[in-house]
Design an enzyme around this catalytic site. Structure first.
Site, PDB file in Angstrom:
ATOM      1  N   GLY A  21       0.818  -1.210   0.000  1.00  0.00           N
ATOM      2  CA  GLY A  21       0.000   0.000   0.000  1.00  0.00           C
ATOM      3  C   GLY A  21       0.847   1.253   0.000  1.00  0.00           C
ATOM      4  N   ASN A  23       1.392   3.547  -2.219  1.00  0.00           N
ATOM      5  CA  ASN A  23       1.075   4.674  -3.102  1.00  0.00           C
ATOM      6  C   ASN A  23       0.320   5.814  -2.422  1.00  0.00           C
ATOM      7  OD1 ASN A  23      -1.090   2.445  -3.454  1.00  0.00           O
ATOM      8  ND2 ASN A  23      -2.160   4.320  -4.035  1.00  0.00           N
ATOM      9  N   GLY A  25      -1.097   7.798   1.583  1.00  0.00           N
ATOM     10  CA  GLY A  25      -1.168   7.895   3.038  1.00  0.00           C
ATOM     11  C   GLY A  25       0.097   7.493   3.762  1.00  0.00           C
ATOM     12  N   GLY A  27       1.582   4.620   3.877  1.00  0.00           N
ATOM     13  CA  GLY A  27       2.476   3.832   3.039  1.00  0.00           C
ATOM     14  C   GLY A  27       3.361   4.694   2.156  1.00  0.00           C
ATOM     15  N   SER A 150      -3.494  -0.347  15.144  1.00  0.00           N
ATOM     16  CA  SER A 150      -4.273   0.889  15.241  1.00  0.00           C
ATOM     17  C   SER A 150      -4.758   1.062  16.670  1.00  0.00           C
ATOM     18  CB  SER A 150      -5.473   0.804  14.284  1.00  0.00           C
ATOM     19  OG  SER A 150      -6.438   1.794  14.581  1.00  0.00           O
ATOM     20  N   TYR A 175     -13.128  -3.972  11.808  1.00  0.00           N
ATOM     21  CA  TYR A 175     -11.888  -3.219  11.665  1.00  0.00           C
ATOM     22  C   TYR A 175     -11.045  -3.393  12.930  1.00  0.00           C
ATOM     23  CZ  TYR A 175      -8.560   0.577  11.069  1.00  0.00           C
ATOM     24  OH  TYR A 175      -7.393   1.301  10.969  1.00  0.00           O
TER      25      TYR A 175
END
Length: 314
Positions: A21, A23, A25, A27, A150, A175
């Site tokens: 990931g 690309n 935020g 990442g 998180s 989540y």
């Protein structure tokens, strides 16, 4: 207090990292940070067009950055296996694996593997990816696996009778479950690596409350208020990436640490070692989750290594 910062990190030329990931935020900022200290970064992304745009953006500010794009869809175990096979055919070592890619509070959806989307993208896909890449991680000196958790890990539990929404679905709880699973995995993996004598460690990190595109699936009323609340309670993606970068680059860490922001309730701040919910340290849940995960992704960790030892002994 003398906090860790990227400027304190030693140059890491010759090191290779995978960031899933990469690309957008956290990442994207992690990739940029690693590239700034000389790490060659494999940008493992689902959408290669978006990844190319991100790559070009990084190269504008860091012309010497070593960036390579490779396709992976964490919502497909077949894609994860194909990625690992392709990587191992091109590279003979790996220094850092950053299990970053994720989705947040998505509407109910089952993947092609019949798994709940958040659980597969955030956890099961990375569980399989890590296991498949251990042979190349093992070839690097003090390699690292960094798994993203998180603050939401505190909201939930591991519901073994409903791991993939077999009975019911609540996007917030799933989540939370996926991020708790990531944290349990990070702790348990480090213990297994130490016990088996590997020269590598596992870490966990979280970005606090960071302003990224993951916020798009928040409830409508919260998205409406976010322009007012975000400046108070959140930090930029660039600062949110610092705990992940510290987990990747800080040579003083011993293994098994959880890195997050230093501020009130770990919402934002400098990257420090933080504590986690009691569920994340439950040994029974860790062992059961590990066994269930191996069964679900159809992969047994360390099997090839044990078979080699047996062959050598005989």
């Amino acid at each position: 207090m003398n906090f860790w910062s990227l400027s304190k990190a030693k140059k890491k030329e010759g090191k290779i990292a995978i960031v899933t990931g990469a690309n957008a935020g956290i990442g994207y900022e992690t990739t940029k940070g690693l590239a700034s200290v000389g790490v060659e970064v494999i940008m493992a992304c689902r959408d290669l067009q978006k990844a190319e745009t991100a790559k070009q953006k990084i190269l504008k500010s860091l012309p010497e950055a070593k960036l390579t794009l490779m396709e992976i869809d964490l919502a497909s175990l077949a894609s994860v296996r194909a990625f690992a096979k392709s990587f191992k055919s091109q590279y003979n070592k790996l220094d850092m694996l950053v299990n970053n890619a994720g989705v947040m509070m998505t509407p109910f959806q089952k993947t092609e593997d019949g798994l709940e989307l958040q659980m597969e993208v955030n956890y099961f896909g990375h569980f399989l990816l890590t296991g498949l890449l251990i042979p190349v991680l093992e070839k690097s000196f003090r390699s690292r696996v960094v798994s993203l958790s998180s603050l939401a890990h505190r909201w939930g539990d591991i519901h073994f009778d409903n791991l993939n929404a077999e009975k019911s679905y609540d996007k917030r709880q799933f989540y939370a479950q996926s991020k708790l699973a990531c944290l349990i995995f990070a702790y348990h993996l480090d213990k297994k690596l130490v016990k088996k004598g590997f020269d590598m460690h596992s870490y966990a990190a979280h970005p606090g409350i960071s302003n990224t595109n993951l916020m798009r699936n928040l409830p409508g009323w919260l998205r409406f208020l976010s322009p007012l609340l975000m400046p108070i309670f959140s930090q930029s993606a660039e600062k949110g990436a610092l705990p992940i970068l510290r987990a990747c680059l800080d040579d003083t860490l011993n293994g098994g640490e959880y890195i997050g922001p230093s501020g009130t309730k770990q919402y934002k701040g400098h990257p420090v070692i933080v504590d986690s919910d009691y569920n994340s340290k439950d040994k029974y849940k860790a062992k059961k989750l590990w066994k269930e995960s191996e069964k679900i992704v159809d992969f047994e960790y360390f099997k090839d290594r044990e078979l080699k030892k047996e062959a050598q002994a005989s």
